[in-house]
Motif scaffolding. Sequence first.
Motif, PDB file in Angstrom:
ATOM      1  N   ASN A 156      24.085  41.348  49.903  1.00  0.00           N
ATOM      2  CA  ASN A 156      24.079  41.464  48.621  1.00  0.00           C
ATOM      3  C   ASN A 156      22.333  42.112  48.243  1.00  0.00           C
ATOM      4  O   ASN A 156      22.218  42.275  47.111  1.00  0.00           O
ATOM      5  CB  ASN A 156      24.002  39.929  47.872  1.00  0.00           C
ATOM      6  CG  ASN A 156      25.595  39.558  47.700  1.00  0.00           C
ATOM      7  OD1 ASN A 156      26.422  40.265  47.736  1.00  0.00           O
ATOM      8  ND2 ASN A 156      25.561  38.328  47.645  1.00  0.00           N
ATOM      9  N   PHE A 215      27.988  26.427  54.117  1.00  0.00           N
ATOM     10  CA  PHE A 215      27.166  26.858  53.170  1.00  0.00           C
ATOM     11  C   PHE A 215      26.435  25.694  52.242  1.00  0.00           C
ATOM     12  O   PHE A 215      25.418  25.770  52.064  1.00  0.00           O
ATOM     13  CB  PHE A 215      28.027  28.026  52.305  1.00  0.00           C
ATOM     14  CG  PHE A 215      27.177  28.775  51.193  1.00  0.00           C
ATOM     15  CD1 PHE A 215      26.255  29.665  51.941  1.00  0.00           C
ATOM     16  CD2 PHE A 215      27.178  28.274  50.004  1.00  0.00           C
ATOM     17  CE1 PHE A 215      25.666  30.534  50.761  1.00  0.00           C
ATOM     18  CE2 PHE A 215      26.326  28.751  48.899  1.00  0.00           C
ATOM     19  CZ  PHE A 215      25.513  29.824  49.491  1.00  0.00           C
ATOM     20  N   PHE A 250      24.152  32.235  55.261  1.00  0.00           N
ATOM     21  CA  PHE A 250      23.187  32.649  54.323  1.00  0.00           C
ATOM     22  C   PHE A 250      22.727  33.978  54.368  1.00  0.00           C
ATOM     23  O   PHE A 250      22.508  34.771  53.623  1.00  0.00           O
ATOM     24  CB  PHE A 250      21.894  31.656  54.374  1.00  0.00           C
ATOM     25  CG  PHE A 250      21.967  30.254  53.689  1.00  0.00           C
ATOM     26  CD1 PHE A 250      22.134  30.656  51.993  1.00  0.00           C
ATOM     27  CD2 PHE A 250      21.980  29.188  54.040  1.00  0.00           C
ATOM     28  CE1 PHE A 250      21.874  29.447  51.281  1.00  0.00           C
ATOM     29  CE2 PHE A 250      22.362  28.142  53.132  1.00  0.00           C
ATOM     30  CZ  PHE A 250      22.201  28.280  51.923  1.00  0.00           C
ATOM     31  N   TYR A 298      27.686  32.768  42.229  1.00  0.00           N
ATOM     32  CA  TYR A 298      26.456  32.815  42.840  1.00  0.00           C
ATOM     33  C   TYR A 298      26.471  33.679  44.065  1.00  0.00           C
ATOM     34  O   TYR A 298      25.450  34.074  44.442  1.00  0.00           O
ATOM     35  CB  TYR A 298      26.268  31.171  43.415  1.00  0.00           C
ATOM     36  CG  TYR A 298      24.749  30.971  44.126  1.00  0.00           C
ATOM     37  CD1 TYR A 298      23.773  30.895  43.136  1.00  0.00           C
ATOM     38  CD2 TYR A 298      24.714  30.857  45.279  1.00  0.00           C
ATOM     39  CE1 TYR A 298      22.383  30.813  43.624  1.00  0.00           C
ATOM     40  CE2 TYR A 298      23.572  30.801  45.967  1.00  0.00           C
ATOM     41  CZ  TYR A 298      22.407  30.488  45.161  1.00  0.00           C
ATOM     42  OH  TYR A 298      21.125  30.345  45.582  1.00  0.00           O
ATOM     43  N   VAL A 299      27.538  33.708  44.739  1.00  0.00           N
ATOM     44  CA  VAL A 299      27.553  34.551  45.971  1.00  0.00           C
ATOM     45  C   VAL A 299      27.821  36.001  45.850  1.00  0.00           C
ATOM     46  O   VAL A 299      28.015  36.670  46.750  1.00  0.00           O
ATOM     47  CB  VAL A 299      28.506  33.919  47.124  1.00  0.00           C
ATOM     48  CG1 VAL A 299      28.189  32.642  47.580  1.00  0.00           C
ATOM     49  CG2 VAL A 299      29.974  33.971  46.681  1.00  0.00           C
ATOM     50  N   THR A 300      28.565  36.382  44.636  1.00  0.00           N
ATOM     51  CA  THR A 300      28.622  37.711  44.280  1.00  0.00           C
ATOM     52  C   THR A 300      27.501  38.663  44.059  1.00  0.00           C
ATOM     53  O   THR A 300      26.571  38.066  43.710  1.00  0.00           O
ATOM     54  CB  THR A 300      29.957  37.831  43.549  1.00  0.00           C
ATOM     55  OG1 THR A 300      29.136  37.169  42.279  1.00  0.00           O
ATOM     56  CG2 THR A 300      31.101  37.191  43.766  1.00  0.00           C
ATOM     57  N   ASN A 301      27.608  39.845  44.506  1.00  0.00           N
ATOM     58  CA  ASN A 301      26.489  40.802  44.365  1.00  0.00           C
ATOM     59  C   ASN A 301      26.319  40.926  42.743  1.00  0.00           C
ATOM     60  O   ASN A 301      26.807  41.237  42.173  1.00  0.00           O
ATOM     61  CB  ASN A 301      26.088  41.826  45.329  1.00  0.00           C
ATOM     62  CG  ASN A 301      27.158  43.115  44.800  1.00  0.00           C
ATOM     63  OD1 ASN A 301      26.781  43.777  43.925  1.00  0.00           O
ATOM     64  ND2 ASN A 301      28.274  43.190  45.566  1.00  0.00           N
ATOM     65  N   VAL A 351      32.477  38.987  50.698  1.00  0.00           N
ATOM     66  CA  VAL A 351      31.656  37.858  50.423  1.00  0.00           C
ATOM     67  C   VAL A 351      32.463  36.647  49.940  1.00  0.00           C
ATOM     68  O   VAL A 351      32.244  35.537  50.489  1.00  0.00           O
ATOM     69  CB  VAL A 351      30.560  37.980  49.030  1.00  0.00           C
ATOM     70  CG1 VAL A 351      30.162  37.113  48.759  1.00  0.00           C
ATOM     71  CG2 VAL A 351      29.497  38.930  49.807  1.00  0.00           C
ATOM     72  N   GLN A 360      32.674  27.810  53.617  1.00  0.00           N
ATOM     73  CA  GLN A 360      32.347  26.941  52.475  1.00  0.00           C
ATOM     74  C   GLN A 360      31.325  25.741  52.903  1.00  0.00           C
ATOM     75  O   GLN A 360      30.330  25.491  52.356  1.00  0.00           O
ATOM     76  CB  GLN A 360      33.289  26.667  51.792  1.00  0.00           C
ATOM     77  CG  GLN A 360      32.949  26.548  50.237  1.00  0.00           C
ATOM     78  CD  GLN A 360      34.016  25.885  49.350  1.00  0.00           C
ATOM     79  OE1 GLN A 360      33.995  24.899  48.712  1.00  0.00           O
ATOM     80  NE2 GLN A 360      35.257  26.620  49.547  1.00  0.00           N
ATOM     81  N   PHE A 394      32.691  33.249  52.275  1.00  0.00           N
ATOM     82  CA  PHE A 394      32.416  31.727  51.317  1.00  0.00           C
ATOM     83  C   PHE A 394      33.585  31.016  51.474  1.00  0.00           C
ATOM     84  O   PHE A 394      33.262  29.697  51.947  1.00  0.00           O
ATOM     85  CB  PHE A 394      32.080  32.129  49.923  1.00  0.00           C
ATOM     86  CG  PHE A 394      31.747  30.898  49.167  1.00  0.00           C
ATOM     87  CD1 PHE A 394      30.615  30.295  49.558  1.00  0.00           C
ATOM     88  CD2 PHE A 394      32.668  30.536  48.234  1.00  0.00           C
ATOM     89  CE1 PHE A 394      30.371  28.829  48.834  1.00  0.00           C
ATOM     90  CE2 PHE A 394      32.436  29.394  47.698  1.00  0.00           C
ATOM     91  CZ  PHE A 394      31.346  28.457  48.132  1.00  0.00           C
ATOM     92  N   TYR A 437      24.038  27.038  42.061  1.00  0.00           N
ATOM     93  CA  TYR A 437      23.145  26.283  42.875  1.00  0.00           C
ATOM     94  C   TYR A 437      22.785  24.813  42.634  1.00  0.00           C
ATOM     95  O   TYR A 437      22.672  23.971  43.150  1.00  0.00           O
ATOM     96  CB  TYR A 437      21.945  27.377  42.892  1.00  0.00           C
ATOM     97  CG  TYR A 437      20.902  26.923  44.108  1.00  0.00           C
ATOM     98  CD1 TYR A 437      20.963  26.930  45.385  1.00  0.00           C
ATOM     99  CD2 TYR A 437      19.587  26.418  43.622  1.00  0.00           C
ATOM    100  CE1 TYR A 437      20.186  26.485  46.430  1.00  0.00           C
ATOM    101  CE2 TYR A 437      18.895  25.925  44.547  1.00  0.00           C
ATOM    102  CZ  TYR A 437      18.963  25.959  45.739  1.00  0.00           C
ATOM    103  OH  TYR A 437      18.157  25.460  46.755  1.00  0.00           O
ATOM    104  N   LEU A 472      25.055  36.604  53.455  1.00  0.00           N
ATOM    105  CA  LEU A 472      25.116  36.855  52.015  1.00  0.00           C
ATOM    106  C   LEU A 472      23.753  37.693  51.523  1.00  0.00           C
ATOM    107  O   LEU A 472      23.755  38.550  50.853  1.00  0.00           O
ATOM    108  CB  LEU A 472      25.147  35.672  51.233  1.00  0.00           C
ATOM    109  CG  LEU A 472      26.333  34.827  51.302  1.00  0.00           C
ATOM    110  CD1 LEU A 472      26.586  33.629  50.726  1.00  0.00           C
ATOM    111  CD2 LEU A 472      27.551  35.639  50.863  1.00  0.00           C
TER     112      LEU A 472
END
Lengths: 273, 313
Positions: free
Chosen positions: A206, A263, A199, B133-136, A252, A260, A256, B191, A202
Motif C-alpha cells: 500500500n 494480523f 504487516f 483499514y487494509v485497503t490502499n 490485500v 486475519q 487479510f 484499528y 500490507l
Amino acid sequence: MSIARLGARALIYAVMFVLAAAFLLPLVWMLASSLKPEAQVLTIPPDFFPNHPLWSNYAAVFDRIPVFVFNSVKLATYNVVGILVVSSMAGYAFARLRFAGRDIAFMVLLATSIIPGIAYLIPQYIVFRQIGWIDTHYPLWVPRVLTPVFATFLMRQAFKTVPNELEDAAKIDGASTFGIYWRIMLPQTKPVLAAIAVFTFLDSWNDLFGPLIYLNSENLQTLPVALAQFQGEYFSQLSLLMAGATVSVVPVIVVFLLAQRYFIQGITMTGLK
Amino acid sequence: MQSLVSAGTTRETPGAATDPARAARRRHNLTGWLFISPIVVGVVAFQFFPILVSMAASLTKWDGISSPEFVGLSNFTDIFTDDPLFYTTLWNTTYFTLASIPLTVGIGFFLAVLCAQRVRGVSFFRTAFFAPYVTNVVAIGFVWFWFFHPSDGVVNGLLGQVGVHGPEWLSSSTWAMPAVIVVSVWQGVGYPMIILLAGLQGIPEMLYESAKIDGASSLARVRYVTLPLLTPHFLFLLITQFISSFQVFGLIYVMTKGGPGHSTSVYIYNLYENAFAYGKMGYACALAWILFAVIASVTYAQWKLQNRWVFYA
C-alpha cells in the motif's frame, strides 16, 4: 431467553448489519462499478449492481498493469523476507544471547526509532541520489529491510517466551548458536513471524509516498502510484479506474482474510502490555 | 557461522588455551554482534546518520545538489515570520487531527462494544469494519472522490433523497476538509476497534458480576467498570492516532492535492512540496524538525497527563 433479551439481540443484529453495509458500501461500489458500462456508473439514484457484468474493463486493465503488479509483488517479497530474516536474527540475539554492549545497542535502536521518518527523509533522499539509487527499487527495500526496529522488538518478546529447556537440550546435542536459532527457536515464534509478515506485506503493497518520491520511470512504478497516474489518464473512464482499484485491493483482502488471526494478534500484541 | 566465529577468535587470541573463559566470552560477543549487525548497520546508515545530516541541513540553504550554504536559524525564523503556508498547513493539520481522533476512537469503541457481543457471525462484522483499514489509499481515494461528486456522487444522491441539497464537497474550501475527514474515519476506525476489542475481552467477567450484585445498572457498569479499565487503551490510541494523523498525506494527495486553494493542504504536503517540487531541502528539514518538536511535546504532555485520568488495575 427472555423476550427482552431476544429484542436486544435483534437490535444489535440490525445495528451491525446497517453499519457493516455502510462500511462495505464503498468497496462494493468499487467492485460493481468496475463491471459496468461507463454510462451506468454515475446515475442518480445510484444504480448499484451492473445489469450485465462487463469483464472487458478488466481485460483493458490487465493489458496495462502486469509490470506494476510485478513491481509491487517483487518489493513486497523483498521486504517481507528481508525483514523476517533481519528482525528474527536481531531479536534472537537481544533475547537469548549474552554479549557486551547488548543492552546499550538495544536502547539506541529503540531511541532512534522514536524520531519519525519524516525527520530524516530528505538526507536519505539526497544520499540515494548521490549513489545513483533514484529511479531504482533499492530505496524501497534496502533501508526498510535493514531497519526493522519494531519487528525486532516483537521478535525479542517472542524469543523471550521460549522455554530454556529446549535450548539446553539442543546445546547438549551439540547444536551451534546459529543452529539453535534456525532449527529450534525460529519455529517456536511462527505466529509472531506471521504477524510481522502480514504487516510488512500490507505496508509495502500500500505504500504511496516511497514510490512517489523515488521512482520516475513508468516501468518501475508500483501499483498504487500507477493507479494514481491512471486517474489523470482515464479520468473520464470511471469503470476502468474502478477495475484498476479493485485489482490493487483484492490481494490485500485475500491476504487479510487468510491471515486475519495473525494480523489481529499482531495489532493487539504491538498495542499494549 | 559458529565455526567461522570460533576460527576467528582462536587466531586473534593465542592465550585462549590459558584463559578459556575469556576466549568464550569474546566468542559470545562476536556471535551476538554478528546477529545484530544487519540492523545496527542499517539503523546507523539509514537513520542515525541521516538524522544528524538533517539537523545540520536545517541550518542551511540547500537544494540538495549544489553545496549547502550555512544560514544559521534563518530557515526557522522565515518559517515563523515569513511563511503564511506554515500557519495554514499547521492549522489544517490540527483541524484534521482534532476532528478525526475523537470520531475514529469513539466510533471504534462503539464497534468494539458491538463486536464483543456474543452474536453469531461476529467475525464477518469485524472483518467488514476492518476491511477499509487494509485497503490502499489510492483505491479508496478514487471511490470517495466520486462519492463526493457534487452532482453525480452517491453522497449527494442520498442527501437528495432526504431533501437536502448537498454541498460541492471536494471543490468547496469549506467542505473539502470534512469530506477528507469522513474518508479517513471510515478507513481508520478498524484499528481502535481491534485494540479496544482486545481490551474489552481482557476485562474479567467477575467484575461485571460483582457490580451487578451491588445493584449497578448496565449503564453504571459501563461507566464504572468498562471505561476505567479501558483507559490505558484509550491513552495508547490517543498517542498513536495523534502521531499518525499529524502526518497525514496519502488521502490528501489522492483526493484534493491540498486544494481547493490551500484548504486541505496539510503539514506533510507542504513539506513534500518544498522538498520535492521547489527543491528547498534545507527549509524542508527545518519544517520536519518543527513537526518533530510538535509531535514530541504533545506526546510528552499526553504521557505526563495520564495520571489524571488513566487507571491501571
